[in-house]
Enzyme design. Structure first.
Site, PDB file in Angstrom:
ATOM      1  NE  ARG A   1      42.458  45.606  34.451  1.00  0.00           N
ATOM      2  CZ  ARG A   1      41.310  45.119  34.940  1.00  0.00           C
ATOM      3  NH1 ARG A   1      40.580  44.288  34.219  1.00  0.00           N
ATOM      4  NH2 ARG A   1      40.915  45.434  36.156  1.00  0.00           N
TER       5      ARG A   1
ATOM      6  CD  GLU B   1      36.744  43.277  30.485  1.00  0.00           C
ATOM      7  OE1 GLU B   1      36.763  42.840  31.632  1.00  0.00           O
ATOM      8  OE2 GLU B   1      37.322  44.327  30.168  1.00  0.00           O
TER       9      GLU B   1
ATOM     10  NE  ARG C   1      39.928  29.723  35.553  1.00  0.00           N
ATOM     11  CZ  ARG C   1      38.794  29.050  35.400  1.00  0.00           C
ATOM     12  NH1 ARG C   1      37.792  29.256  36.204  1.00  0.00           N
ATOM     13  NH2 ARG C   1      38.665  28.153  34.454  1.00  0.00           N
TER      14      ARG C   1
ATOM     15  CG  ASP D   1      33.469  42.720  33.587  1.00  0.00           C
ATOM     16  OD1 ASP D   1      32.539  43.509  33.801  1.00  0.00           O
ATOM     17  OD2 ASP D   1      34.549  42.792  34.174  1.00  0.00           O
TER      18      ASP D   1
ATOM     19  CG  HIS E   1      40.594  42.088  41.143  1.00  0.00           C
ATOM     20  ND1 HIS E   1      41.725  41.788  40.426  1.00  0.00           N
ATOM     21  CD2 HIS E   1      39.673  42.493  40.248  1.00  0.00           C
ATOM     22  CE1 HIS E   1      41.489  42.015  39.153  1.00  0.00           C
ATOM     23  NE2 HIS E   1      40.257  42.441  39.004  1.00  0.00           N
TER      24      HIS E   1
ATOM     25  NE  ARG F   1      36.125  47.404  37.908  1.00  0.00           N
ATOM     26  CZ  ARG F   1      37.137  47.937  37.204  1.00  0.00           C
ATOM     27  NH1 ARG F   1      37.464  49.195  37.368  1.00  0.00           N
ATOM     28  NH2 ARG F   1      37.828  47.207  36.380  1.00  0.00           N
TER      29      ARG F   1
HETATM   30  P1  PGA Z   1      37.729  43.689  36.880  1.00  0.00           P
HETATM   31  O1  PGA Z   1      37.651  42.234  37.493  1.00  0.00           O
HETATM   32  O2  PGA Z   1      36.489  44.410  37.282  1.00  0.00           O
HETATM   33  O3  PGA Z   1      38.957  44.230  37.474  1.00  0.00           O
HETATM   34  O4  PGA Z   1      37.840  43.478  35.419  1.00  0.00           O
HETATM   35  C1  PGA Z   1      36.460  41.703  37.776  1.00  0.00           C
HETATM   36  C2  PGA Z   1      36.626  40.512  38.689  1.00  0.00           C
HETATM   37  O5  PGA Z   1      37.715  40.080  38.950  1.00  0.00           O
HETATM   38  O6  PGA Z   1      35.605  40.010  39.146  1.00  0.00           O
END
Ligand code: PGA
Length: 923
Positions: free
Chosen positions: A438, A548, A623, A585, A152, A755
């Site tokens: 994923r 999510e 998380r 999310d 991330h 996102r």
């Molecule tokens: P994602 O994760 O957008 O990859 O689902 C969101 C986040 O970790 O805040």
């Protein structure tokens, strides 16, 4: 501040002295490095811009002058000042981290059990609470924790600078050792100066976007450098404590911790991750693992010179010797043998003979993956037996050595390096970490649509859920293949198909779960199962739905109930199911309070449902690092889960900057896995009692009011998106090269297409941090009006989930700042939207008051003196950066030709870096 070192007790004066020391060295370096007196001037300019720590000293007159100064800074000065402030904030972090590590170490060496959540502390507590030693032993040996490192995009700092910081911390630690010789002290002092000036001379901006492969390399280096050695060390401590309190050692080869990865496997909204990349990353991880095991086995070979052995070992050694004598030399080993590799071992040294064969085979394994990475196919004389494919192939001979050493009485030898390697093998396997894949659910539906259209049986996308399920189950049960090899399709569909084919061809044990993001219905899961079957995957991945969005979370039990009642599915999962829960999310969807309560309830129901169907459930917690993305200190995150939902099995993501915060140094890594282990053990054996029905009703109401308020603003107010874009650096975040994936799932669209990371990131920078608290004040107020004040106080006192939720919001509010948020509003938001900004700032103030009245605190985090101190020592440096950032955004967005000046983007990025460092969170 959100980390494994939370229980350190730092000596504040010493910490302040160290921070001053580092800053003084920085100042000296700047004076020396910046030519012709400029350095002196820069230090003077910075000092003039530092803000008083206490907001009350920032009177309106004072602030007016201050703002004037910021507005009149030239771009060049703003750049240099931002860099200096940002470096100062970084150095404060290094000092703080070093002190925390030291204090945790000191606590460990004091009276046993003093350090909270140490193995000693928790075992002792469990025994004192009356838990039978046998139950502790059982719970521990059934424990399974998997920490999944993800790519991330939230780590702002370049790896080069992280390494320099580690060296600075190391030198600071070295200097704290009073019994150092003066020569050593001098060396440490030199190291400090060298690294600080080296950092100053390094470009802190990432000039290019990382590729997914580079992201994966970052993850591998953490595993290799900090976790590889730490894991067996931790297992020794755990084993000792386990023996002390239960009278039994851990089973041989047992490790409760494993690592997973998403780096190079997570293609959700990231087209840069494709089937070729995933394949390369998988090979790469095997290559590193083989290199590491090669070294370990080589060291073992040197160590295990013993001549006493069991007949079993002697026989195995004899066979190894025979193979060695008869086998043709492998090209890769020829040169190596000339240097004496593996030759000349006396016949009596059976362990060495066996290990020599293993070492050679590991070398060939390494070479094999090196070739594959380089695009070479295996040579024609390649024999599959030449290399290792599975962990068991390595484990078996090691266990033979272990048993033999124990039988001949060499117990200490067996429990030395050998048991460490066995544990490394159990934890890391031959891949270091298994790679998850994923992908978003709609991408699979598109593939199925292409297939059904081609076959002329209709359009999958137009079918309802029932029709989709019927089709999928029929095909899953059918023996006949469905997908033609040369299915005509577009590139998007082809890529998904290629990924399934690639997964089917990868060596066994390479992959972990197949995670489906935006999962809504049973057909989303069955679709992946069918595509795995069609690709001929002999070892299909377990499929984990990711729920999510709030609606999907609410429907998750229904979705799973339907699946559990399908015979084909029930047989396929063979009694185990993994379900992933998306914290950020859901939070972006409905606000923090609603998200956390929906997650809580979903976990409870899913746990009960799985029990009812005889399915062992593992919840995978997605998380983020910050509170707005579900982040929380590990022990709080685990303790506040509903009782029974963990039950010894935990999977959790470790994202972006959290990877460095939790595993960036061996000492911290040790502490992180320790807290995961002990908090999980405690939660499993002493789960919190379920809340009363009355508390649930109150929570339902809080969640409903809060969610409505949040949505009415974020989604319901037609001006909100414009206000968000104008008041924050959201648009400019695309200048940051912090991740390989794009900022949005779809190029166009409003908040929904954004996102969760940039959504929270942008608001964190402006210190409004709205996503983490919006809706909370109204919910608490409504509950008060209904006469629930005393209930709320009781819930806060006695219900870990509620207490944690409120404490975390309070922690976020400490980092928020209405004055600073107001500056962004005044400077950047079009006049007609400014009243909306003012309303939001008013809501922030209201939230602070309602939280304080609930917690009975006179100031935020009243009892957390350490956090207060940490924040106070940052504010003077942090806050000016915010004002500079707001000014730079104004310049960047102006119509003036000056807006094109690239220096503005540099200042912006440096201010973002500095703020992320100062707040200890990116977003
Ligand atoms: P994602 O994760 O957008 O990859 O689902 C969101 C986040 O970790 O805040």
């Amino acid at each position: 501040m959100l980390g494994p070192l939370d229980f350190g007790i730092v000596e504040k004066d010493e910490l302040d002295r160290d921070i001053d020391k580092l800053r003084n060295i920085l100042q000296d370096s700047i004076k020396e490095l910046e030519k012709s007196g400029d350095g002196e001037q820069l230090i003077k300019d910075v000092k003039e811009l530092l803000l008083a720590e206490t907001p009350s000293e920032r009177t309106p007159e004072f602030m007016e002058k201050f703002i004037e100064k910021v507005s009149s800074l030239s771009n060049e000065s703003a750049l240099r000042i931002s860099r200096t402030l940002s470096h100062c904030l970084n150095l404060a972090n290094v000092a703080e981290q070093t002190h925390l590590i030291r204090s945790v170490k000191n606590l460990e060496s004091e009276e046993e059990g003093v350090l909270k959540f140490s193995c000693e502390d928790i075992f002792k507590q469990l025994i004192e609470a009356g838990v039978e030693p046998d139950r502790i032993y059982k719970a521990l040996t059934e424990q399974s924790i998997e920490l999944v490192l993800t790519a991330h995009p939230t780590q702002m700092m370049r790896r080069t600078l992280i390494t320099k910081n580690n060296h600075i911390g190391e030198a600071l630690e070295g200097l704290s050792n009073k019994s150092q010789s003066s020569r050593d002290r001098k060396d440490w002092e030199d190291q400090l100066r060298r690294e600080i000036s080296g950092s100053w001379l390094t470009d802190e901006i990432r000039r290019n976007k990382p590729t997914p492969l580079e992201e994966a390399q970052g993850g591998f280096s953490i595993l290799e450098q900090n976790l590889w050695r730490t894991l067996p060390k931790f297992m020794k401590v755990l084993d000792r404590t386990c023996f002390k309190y239960t009278g039994k050692n851990l089973p041989l080869g047992f490790t409760n911790i494993k690592f997973g990865s998403w780096m190079g496997g997570d293609r959700d909204g990231n087209d840069n991750v494709n089937s070729k990349v995933t394949k390369q990353v998988s090979y790469f991880s095997r290559w590193i693992a083989a290199s590491l095991f090669y070294k370990e086995i080589d060291a073992l070979l040197f160590e295990l010179s013993m001549v006493r052995m069991t007949p079993e070992l002697a026989e195995a050694a004899l066979k190894a010797q025979e193979r060695r004598n008869t086998n043709r030399p492998k090209p890769v080993l020829t040169l190596y043998k000339e240097f004496g590799g593996g030759s000349g071992i006396p016949e009596r040294e059976g362990y060495r003979i066996l290990l020599a064969e293993m070492r050679d085979k590991m070398l060939l394994t390494k070479k094999h993956y090196e070739d594959l990475i380089g695009g070479q196919t295996p040579p024609p004389d390649h024999d599959d037996d030449d290399i290792y494919h599975t962990a068991k192939q390595v484990l078996d001979p090691l266990l033979l050595c272990y048993d033999s050493l124990i039988s001949v009485g060499a117990i200490d030898v067996a429990n030395g390096r050998l048991i460490d390697v066995i544990r490394q093998l159990n934890c890391f396997g031959l891949t270091l970490s298994k790679l998850d894949i994923r992908q978003e659910s709609t991408r699979h539906s598109e593939v199925l649509d292409a297939i059904t259209n081609y076959l002329g049986i209709g359009s999958y996308l137009s079918w309802n859920e029932k029709e989709r399920q019927e089709f999928l189950i029929r095909e899953l049960e059918s023996k006949r293949p469905l997908v033609p090899k040369d299915l005509p399709c577009n590139a998007r569909v082809q890529e998904v198909l290629d990924t399934f084919r690639m997964a089917a061809e990868l060596p066994a044990e390479s992959l972990g779960a197949y995670v489906i993001s935006m999962c809504q219905n049973p057909s989303d899961i069955l679709a992946v199962e069918l595509l795995q079957k069609e690709s001929g995957n002999k070892f299909p991945q377990r499929v984990a739905p990711l729920f999510e969005m709030i609606d999907d979370l609410e429907r998750a039990p229904q979705t799973m109930e339907q699946l559990y009642s399908i015979k084909w599915y029930k047989d396929r999962i063979n009694g185990s199911q993994e379900i992933m829960l998306g914290y950020s999310d859901s939070s972006k969807d409905s606000g923090r309070l609603t998200s956390s309560w929906s997650l809580y309830k979903a976990q409870e129901i899913l746990t009960k449902l799985s029990d009812k169907h005889g399915v062992k459930l593992t919840l995978f917690h997605g998380r983020g690092g910050t509170i707005g993305r579900g982040g929380a200190p590990t022990y709080l995150a685990i303790q506040s889960q509903p009782g029974g939902s963990i039950n010894g099995r935990l999977r959790v993501t470790e994202q972006g900057e959290m990877i460095t915060a939790h595993y960036g140094q061996p000492g911290v890594a040790f502490r992180s896995i320790e807290v995961y282990t002990t908090a999980t053990l405690q939660q499993t054996l002493l789960p919190p009692p379920p809340p009363s029905d009355h508390w649930r009703e109150i929570m339902d109401e809080l969640s409903s009011v809060s969610g409505k308020k949040y949505r009415s603003i974020v989604r319901g107010n037609e001006n909100f998106v414009r206000y968000f874009r104008a008041s924050t650096p959201e648009r400019e975040l695309s200048h940051l090269n912090i991740g390989s994936r794009p900022q949005k799932r779809n190029v166009s669209g409003g908040i929904e297409s954004l996102r969760a990371i940039p959504w929270i990131f942008a608001f964190t920078q402006t210190r409004l941090i709205l996503p983490a608290w919006l809706g909370v004040a109204e919910a608490l107020e409504a509950a008060k009006e209904k006469g629930y004040t005393n209930d709320l106080k009781e819930m806060y006192k006695s219900w870990p989930y509620f207490q944690t939720t409120i404490d975390l919001i309070e922690m976020v509010l400490m980092k928020a700042d209405p004055l600073i948020a107001a500056r962004y509003n005044d400077l950047l938001v079009p006049f007609e939207l400014q009243s909306l900004g003012k309303e939001m700032i008013g809501l922030l103030n209201k939230t602070v008051s309602s939280i304080l009245s609930l917690t009975n605190h006179s100031t935020l985090q009243q009892d957390n003196k350490l956090l207060q101190h940490f924040i106070a020592i940052r504010r003077s440096y942090l806050d000016p950066l915010n004002y500079i950032q707001a000014e730079v955004l104004r310049r960047l967005r102006s119509n003036h030709v000056e807006a094109q000046n690239p220096i503005l983007v540099d200042i912006l990025i440096i201010s973002i870096n500095g703020l992320a460092a100062g707040l200890r969170n990116t977003g």
